[in-house]
Scaffold this motif. Structure first.
Motif, mmCIF file in Angstrom:
data_model
loop_
_atom_site.group_PDB
_atom_site.id
_atom_site.type_symbol
_atom_site.label_atom_id
_atom_site.label_comp_id
_atom_site.label_asym_id
_atom_site.label_seq_id
_atom_site.Cartn_x
_atom_site.Cartn_y
_atom_site.Cartn_z
ATOM 1 N N TYR B 133 0.619 -1.184 -0.177
ATOM 2 C CA TYR B 133 0.202 -0.021 -0.121
ATOM 3 C C TYR B 133 0.769 0.766 0.289
ATOM 4 N N GLU B 134 1.708 1.406 -1.185
ATOM 5 C CA GLU B 134 2.618 2.515 -0.920
ATOM 6 C C GLU B 134 2.782 3.081 -2.258
ATOM 7 N N HIS B 135 3.840 4.397 -2.476
ATOM 8 C CA HIS B 135 3.645 4.239 -3.989
ATOM 9 C C HIS B 135 4.769 5.192 -4.411
ATOM 10 N N GLU B 136 6.376 5.477 -5.357
ATOM 11 C CA GLU B 136 7.004 5.467 -5.550
ATOM 12 C C GLU B 136 7.116 7.108 -4.765
ATOM 13 N N ALA F 53 -13.072 3.283 10.051
ATOM 14 C CA ALA F 53 -14.468 3.704 9.678
ATOM 15 C C ALA F 53 -14.821 3.651 7.741
ATOM 16 N N ALA F 54 -14.182 4.302 7.290
ATOM 17 C CA ALA F 54 -14.293 3.879 6.422
ATOM 18 C C ALA F 54 -14.046 2.748 5.549
ATOM 19 N N ARG F 61 -12.706 0.231 -0.977
ATOM 20 C CA ARG F 61 -12.918 -1.341 -1.174
ATOM 21 C C ARG F 61 -10.815 -1.291 0.007
ATOM 22 N N LYS F 62 -11.278 -2.520 0.470
ATOM 23 C CA LYS F 62 -9.816 -2.923 1.214
ATOM 24 C C LYS F 62 -9.067 -3.378 0.531
ATOM 25 N N ARG F 66 -5.615 1.639 -4.541
ATOM 26 C CA ARG F 66 -6.206 2.780 -5.169
ATOM 27 C C ARG F 66 -6.956 3.254 -3.790
ATOM 28 N N ASP F 67 -7.789 3.153 -3.361
ATOM 29 C CA ASP F 67 -8.911 3.378 -2.711
ATOM 30 C C ASP F 67 -8.635 4.182 -1.607
ATOM 31 N N THR F 68 -7.618 3.167 -0.385
ATOM 32 C CA THR F 68 -6.553 3.800 0.236
ATOM 33 C C THR F 68 -5.656 5.564 0.002
#
Lengths: 145, 145, 145, 145, 145, 145
Positions: B133-136, F53-54, F61-62, F66-68
């Motif tokens: 869950y990360e980007h450059e 919460a979201a 979507r977990k 991209r959603d996070t």
């Protein structure tokens, strides 16, 4: 191998054969990419040059605000890296000469489940409006499309 | 060819043979350079990792505050590029995994009349403290020594 | 002669007889003033030291939030001058040793029609947590009471 | 006694005999110093006024970018203190009337082993473009030369 | 019920009968309030529109700098909320269309012991200078008068 | 009628019957929305409360970064509005008590061609860690999903 940000940086820093080979490899991996040049003391001209090129070359859809929104924030993030702390060019008595690249595709080559992202790189020099009174600077902005 | 900032960026982004060839070329041009890794949610650990490595490897003199001052602001400028707008890592619920390079030498290879400069590059990923869950992200700071 | 900000700065920078004479002159002009010291790597300790001293010495009323609000923003403005761009101390691997002054009175000695204002000065050194690896820094915050 | 920043602040805040005595003492300690005035709603005019004066009076060498670079960042740091949080003057409907000083020499009088540093002080008023609708402000920037 | 900030926000977001009822209720509680519109790519025009309206309608006294000072910082705080991180409009290639409200009174209806405060709300859209290429934005600034 | 940001603000500011009617109307227009509370001196707890919460309520979507990513930047933008200039809570000796809302849907009710967006509102009080020594604050962040 081949990630979105690295591709955009390497494409910005290379020229000649190396540039062509980076582009060819990236396009095989499904990336779309453009490269341009802009020099200015006006912040808005940097934004406009990148936006115009990305729309003209079809990296984002012109008719959907969400694409423009994604690109805008990627440019802004890259520009913050260029300015390092205080946004401004001519108003702070400095100017930039920049190469820009915009790359569209997955965050990592081959990983398509997370959708498409945009990377914007600005690379060049920042300094006084006197030839040679400048040093290098880079900024990278990434955003989901 | 061969500028300080580009050398530091290319050295950070490469590995294997390419990395070695960039280093060998740069050293021929009179550049000194180091490379390391740091991952953390604490901003101060990023600063400490780069400072410690640069001192230990002799890129700056330990006994002169002016060298430490020059390096500190180069790290800070690079870190601003990493954070893009708001300085912070764990306090903003994000973490980084970074490669860093520090290069010392002239702004452009062969131009010695303007003295020595430092370039610091931070390159890697920024994101949530969840794998993937990360980007450059990249940051470059330059300062005169 | 005698303005609020200048009084606060001169009082912070002086000691011995000069300090006493600045204070005596200012008090004749209706200014109230305090002076203290605080050194820390924690931003909140700087805020707390100034707030506590100003309340204890009666420069602001403890029972009115508006006075605390006025002081808080004067401290914050002074602290921004100390940090020059990015707020932070220990989290950015730096520390401060500061003298602070708080002065209350008219913006200019003798001009009472515009009511009372507060000036906060922070003056001292900022740098690495190593003795002598530091340079001077100052910040001034003014607010209407 | 006699530090770089304090010298620059005291020189900015004084006039008449006190100003002359501060200057004479500082010059005996090996400091070079200039003082000027600038009022404007344009940030770039503040930068230009200080840069031009420092070059003309020989505080920095005109032919070396590294000197200009050191001065630029000292001015920027001082200007951040003036603006306290958001860089801008006329674009934010405010104006400044400033005295500036630039001092060159060791961080502390007599300590030459750490080389030469620059201090820039901006001191004056900031406020609405209406006479008297303004309050005091100060900024100090230090950099190694 | 009835707080200063909420009153200013609700007044900005409502129209027709609801707007009138919010105003009537608030005025019964001793609040004074105005509402206006401003669209621009120039930051200074936003500041000027709110300042001018608040002075003209008597929410602040024109002859006391301290009132102007309180209002200025409330506008600035609201504008920071609008810009979210980097202050700027046209220079960053974006524009705003805003409704503004200014409300004067106690922080909470009926609590008069803490004196009078000002709330400024800016609410509307920010985006590219193309119709529809924009999204909503809000900012609230509060200050003691 | 009914826009994304206004829906999120009104939902945050209302309670009882009004709150229910805002929710019912918005859900008819295809909006999904949640509301919660968080009070803290730790910035990361604000981020975590909204994110958790979201995700739990299915607004994002977990399993898709991209959603996070979209949510994170919407929270950050809202939090900047809360802090107005300098990011920080306990480290700046202040605390917040906030209601948060997250709304998902089109930028304007009924306009589906531009896809889905997220709005995050933080609304409540900010101030000293003493009951009643606080004032209202609001922040709104919008992002394309």
């Amino acid at each position: 191998m081949g990630s979105l940000g690295k591709t955009a940086i390497m494409y910005a820093l290379s020229d000649g054969e190396l540039e062509e080979s980076i582009k060819a490899d990236a396009e095989k991996n499904g990336y779309k990419m453009i490269k341009g040049k802009v020099g200015s003391m006006s912040t808005e001209k940097i934004f406009a040059a990148v936006e115009t090129a990305a729309q003209r070359e079809g990296l984002i859809r012109k008719d959907y605000y969400r694409d423009t929104h994604a690109l805008y924030h990627a440019i802004l993030d890259a520009f913050i890296g260029i300015c390092r702390g205080q946004l401004g060019l001519g108003n702070m008595l400095r100017t930039v000469g920049l190469i820009f690249t915009v790359v569209r595709g997955p965050r990592n080559a081959g990983e398509h489940e997370d959708g498409e992202w945009l990377a914007v790189v600005l690379y060049g020099t920042i300094g006084a409006p006197i030839k040679g009174y400048e040093h290098e600077t880079i900024g990278l902005g990434l955003n989901h499309l």
